[in-house]
Design an enzyme around this catalytic site. Structure first.
Site, short mmCIF file in Angstrom:
data_model
loop_
_atom_site.label_atom_id
_atom_site.label_comp_id
_atom_site.label_asym_id
_atom_site.label_seq_id
_atom_site.Cartn_x
_atom_site.Cartn_y
_atom_site.Cartn_z
N ASP A 7 0.85 -1.19 0.00
CA ASP A 7 0.00 0.00 0.00
C ASP A 7 0.89 1.24 0.00
O ASP A 7 2.09 1.17 0.29
CB ASP A 7 -0.90 -0.04 1.24
CG ASP A 7 -1.75 1.20 1.38
OD1 ASP A 7 -2.45 1.55 0.40
OD2 ASP A 7 -1.72 1.82 2.46
N ASP A 9 -0.36 5.27 0.74
CA ASP A 9 -0.65 6.30 1.73
C ASP A 9 -0.85 5.69 3.11
O ASP A 9 -1.67 4.79 3.29
CB ASP A 9 -1.91 7.07 1.31
CG ASP A 9 -2.04 8.41 2.03
OD1 ASP A 9 -1.07 8.82 2.69
OD2 ASP A 9 -3.11 9.03 1.93
#
Length: 264
Positions: A7, A9
């Site tokens: 991932d 953010d």
């Protein structure tokens, strides 16, 4: 051999700033020759823009290391093989991904084979009305990602899922969801890595998207407490979501230490 779906953010960066230990973790992956892929629900950016954002945060990323929800949506639609005409509600990342796999983006007057929607910060009643008319006339409805809220500069703004809610309500048609936690984007990432799903670690800060998506695809999962969830709120989030990661680590290098003790 371990592989990694990462991932962005809250896991690798916070805005333009790197999350502590993120550059070191990527270097650890490279030093150990572990394949990895940056996978994001963000549909607005192109892979080139995502890689540039990572570089700005101190991580020397390449566009080919990125998989966006727009790219996954375009691949999914191409594989359906029901037509090449699409009405697109979204920004440059979505439109470029569609054009790269051969779709023709139509205007309001031509019935498309698909209506595909991502984040669109110029969404309007006119776009809503055309999308609903096309879907009710037979176009397949595809949603890049279901995120209802979009964190931005310390605030939250309506996300792609909030726009989709209006289209779904008016058209009375549920979309096919591509982005996390859907296994669709995860399966494309797994295929791109070229490893068995049970050898791939999905790493993220969000139980409902990253970890649930990893579990849905049969991958191993690691939650890092550098974004949405903290040590103090972990139990609350686990109880509320019913989602539990295989590993929970304070930061990425703690994850590297834990995985260094595990066999491939």
């Amino acid at each position: 051999m371990k592989g990694f779906i990462l991932d962005l953010d809250g896991t690798l960066y916070d805005g333009d700033a790197p999350i502590p230990y993120a550059p070191e973790f990527i270097q650890w992956l490279r030093d150990n020759s572990y394949p990895y892929l940056y996978v994001t629900n963000n549909s607005s950016r192109t892979p080139e823009q995502v890689a540039a954002h990572l570089r700005k945060a101190g991580i020397n990323a390449l566009p080919e290391e990125v998989l966006t929800s727009s790219q996954a949506a375009a691949l999914y639609m191409k594989e359906r093989n029901i037509g090449k005409h699409v009405y697109a509600i979204g920004e440059i990342g979505l439109k470029q991904a569609l054009q790269e796999v051969g779709f023709k983006i139509v205007e309001e007057g031509e019935q498309p084979d698909f209506v595909v929607q991502g984040i669109d910060r110029e969404f309007s009643y006119s776009k809503l009305a055309h999308a609903v008319r096309f879907i009710r006339s037979g176009a397949a409805f595809v949603l890049t990602n279901p995120d209802h809220l979009l964190p931005m500069n310390g605030e939250v703004h309506p996300g792609a899922g909030s726009i989709a809610a209006s289209i779904e309500r008016a058209s009375q048609t549920e979309p096919t969801i591509i982005g996390k936690p859907s296994p669709i984007i995860m399966n494309y990432a797994i295929a791109k890595l070229g490893l068995p799903f049970n050898q791939i670690w999905v790493v993220g800060d969000n139980l409902q998207t990253d970890i649930q998506g990893g579990l849905a695809a049969g991958c191993r999962t690691a939650l890092v407490l550098t974004g949405l969830v903290s040590r103090g709120t972990l139990a609350e989030y686990e109880q509320r979501t019913g989602v539990h990661a295989e590993l929970v680590c304070d930061h990425l290098m703690k994850l590297a230490e834990a995985l260094s003790d595990k066999a491939d």
